[in-house]
Design a protein around this motif. Sequence first.
Motif, PDB file in Angstrom:
ATOM      1  N   LEU A  19      10.863   1.575 -83.288  1.00  0.00           N
ATOM      2  CA  LEU A  19      10.256   0.319 -82.826  1.00  0.00           C
ATOM      3  C   LEU A  19       8.767   0.483 -82.541  1.00  0.00           C
ATOM      4  CD1 LEU A  19      13.082  -0.919 -80.425  1.00  0.00           C
ATOM      5  CD2 LEU A  19      12.356  -2.038 -82.541  1.00  0.00           C
ATOM      6  N   GLN A  68      20.752  -3.229 -81.823  1.00  0.00           N
ATOM      7  CA  GLN A  68      19.611  -2.874 -82.657  1.00  0.00           C
ATOM      8  C   GLN A  68      20.037  -2.195 -83.957  1.00  0.00           C
ATOM      9  OE1 GLN A  68      16.661  -4.143 -81.852  1.00  0.00           O
ATOM     10  NE2 GLN A  68      17.854  -4.970 -80.134  1.00  0.00           N
ATOM     11  N   TRP A 117      12.399  -5.530 -83.169  1.00  0.00           N
ATOM     12  CA  TRP A 117      13.413  -5.709 -82.123  1.00  0.00           C
ATOM     13  C   TRP A 117      14.309  -6.879 -82.480  1.00  0.00           C
ATOM     14  CZ3 TRP A 117      15.318  -3.405 -77.814  1.00  0.00           C
ATOM     15  CH2 TRP A 117      16.048  -4.195 -76.914  1.00  0.00           C
TER      16      TRP A 117
END
Length: 544
Positions: free
Chosen positions: A130, A193, A138
């Motif tokens: 990320l 995620q 995200w």
Amino acid sequence: MTVLNGAPPEAGETNRAADAPGSTNRASAGPLAGVSRGRVIAAAAVLAAAVLAAVLLLPPLIAGGALLVLALLVLFRRFVFAWTTALVLLVAVIMFVPARRYAIPIPLPFQLEPYRLVLGIVIVALVVALLTKPDFRWRPIAFGVPIAIMLVTVLVSFLVNGMALANSGLVETAIGGITQLLVMLSVFFAFRQLLRSERDVMLLITVLTWAGVIVSFFALIERVARTNVFLMLGSFLPLTLLREGGDVSRAGAARAFGSAQHPIALAVALCLLIPLAIYLAKYAVWPRNEINRRLVYAGAIIMLFGGVLAAISRTAVVVLGVMFLITLLLHPRVAAVLFAIAFPVVLLAAVVLPKAFDKMVLSFLDVDSLVASQYQSAGMGGAGRLADLEPAMREVAKQPFFGSGFGSRIVIGDEANSFILDNQFLGTLMETGALGVLGLAVFLLVPPILLLRFAFGQAAKRRHAALAFTVAVAIAGYIAAIFFYDAFGFFQTFFILCMLLAVGAWLLTEAPRRAAAVAPAEGEADAASASAAPASVAPAEATA
């Protein structure tokens, strides 16, 4: 394939870049094309250091094995260091390595359980991706508000009871309980995620379901042979066994633990997977032939049901009953089909495992004995659930709004200061009061309500609507179970709930919707199907 260090460019983009003026064709430039000299030197230095350390510090046989593993990791790095691999590995550890039973043999102030290690690695990889990869974004979590509300109620209870906890020497215990809750919730965030496409979602529910089938198979073996294979993992994995398996029976009938912490937790976990198996019987990628697919998943459902019987838990009957009742109310046609299929399976179970069937199902018919069994040994460990109500409510009356503080109750060990409730709702009421119960209710009820609204909405595609309904039904089963065991104390079932929530979050935020404008032929087909059946039963037909 998307790997841990970011997703590769699409094939078309690669070709355009290669064909661009002034560009170099990497395919013809060799395997190290595009890799900086500094990275090559750094990789060589790390490899040399690893080899030297293995040779100097480890016995020859172990050093050779370590170098072989390192070589295999390098050769198959695109498969090993992939998000899908991380997803499968995390599911496997949760489903096959019993929580609170094993630890990694590393000297630390705490026991490093395998699920914590794998979860930590996955979270670190996600954070790095990320922060460093612009194309790795995200993913929205959908249920952030319910989770935040529950955590706020826990924190408020801790702050209000801070002085009392300090006087009782329970501050560290309470902080440890809050920390453990955060670790458990991080499983949801990690899986959310990792679910970056519908393919990932289908992979998750497929692997989870078949992992449950494997657990059920060995639970049946444990039920017959009284040997739990999941407590033998230390024989071929670098794990330290923290405690031996328990021996729980009901009216003389031995109960299986499987990979769970308790037979009740095993039964609940397997019950939650049955709706997923039913969904996959319709929508699984493999087998491609519809008849074969239904036969394969019919076998999976029977095996899951067999694992539930091996645990001999009446809580499982309640969970299955609640899930069937919700299906009956919202999708009566699906419920009728399921009942027609399940009835002969239940009869078969009564014949094959008569003792387990009698303790689980037929015991509900003897109401007097059932109620009497719940009034045994009030206020003591292993007491009946109804017997615990009166002493528990006396404690609640002292601190009705904020409880005694989350994590302040110790029910096992030399420092035990309370009694086992077998009721997560009642335990939450005692620890965090009415405010905590409100937070728990929001956390558990909001997701299935949103998923049911999505399932019956007109914008959802049929397979996604069916999956939303499936997940909502499974979560409802978990909600029913929390009144009959300390749900948050049994990690495997809570982690399955987190996986279900992750799937639900993907559905609510990323599942493709039906196009507003459809082609004429598609519009005519939709009109014909709408005239044949109400729109509200479309998901039902999809899962029938």
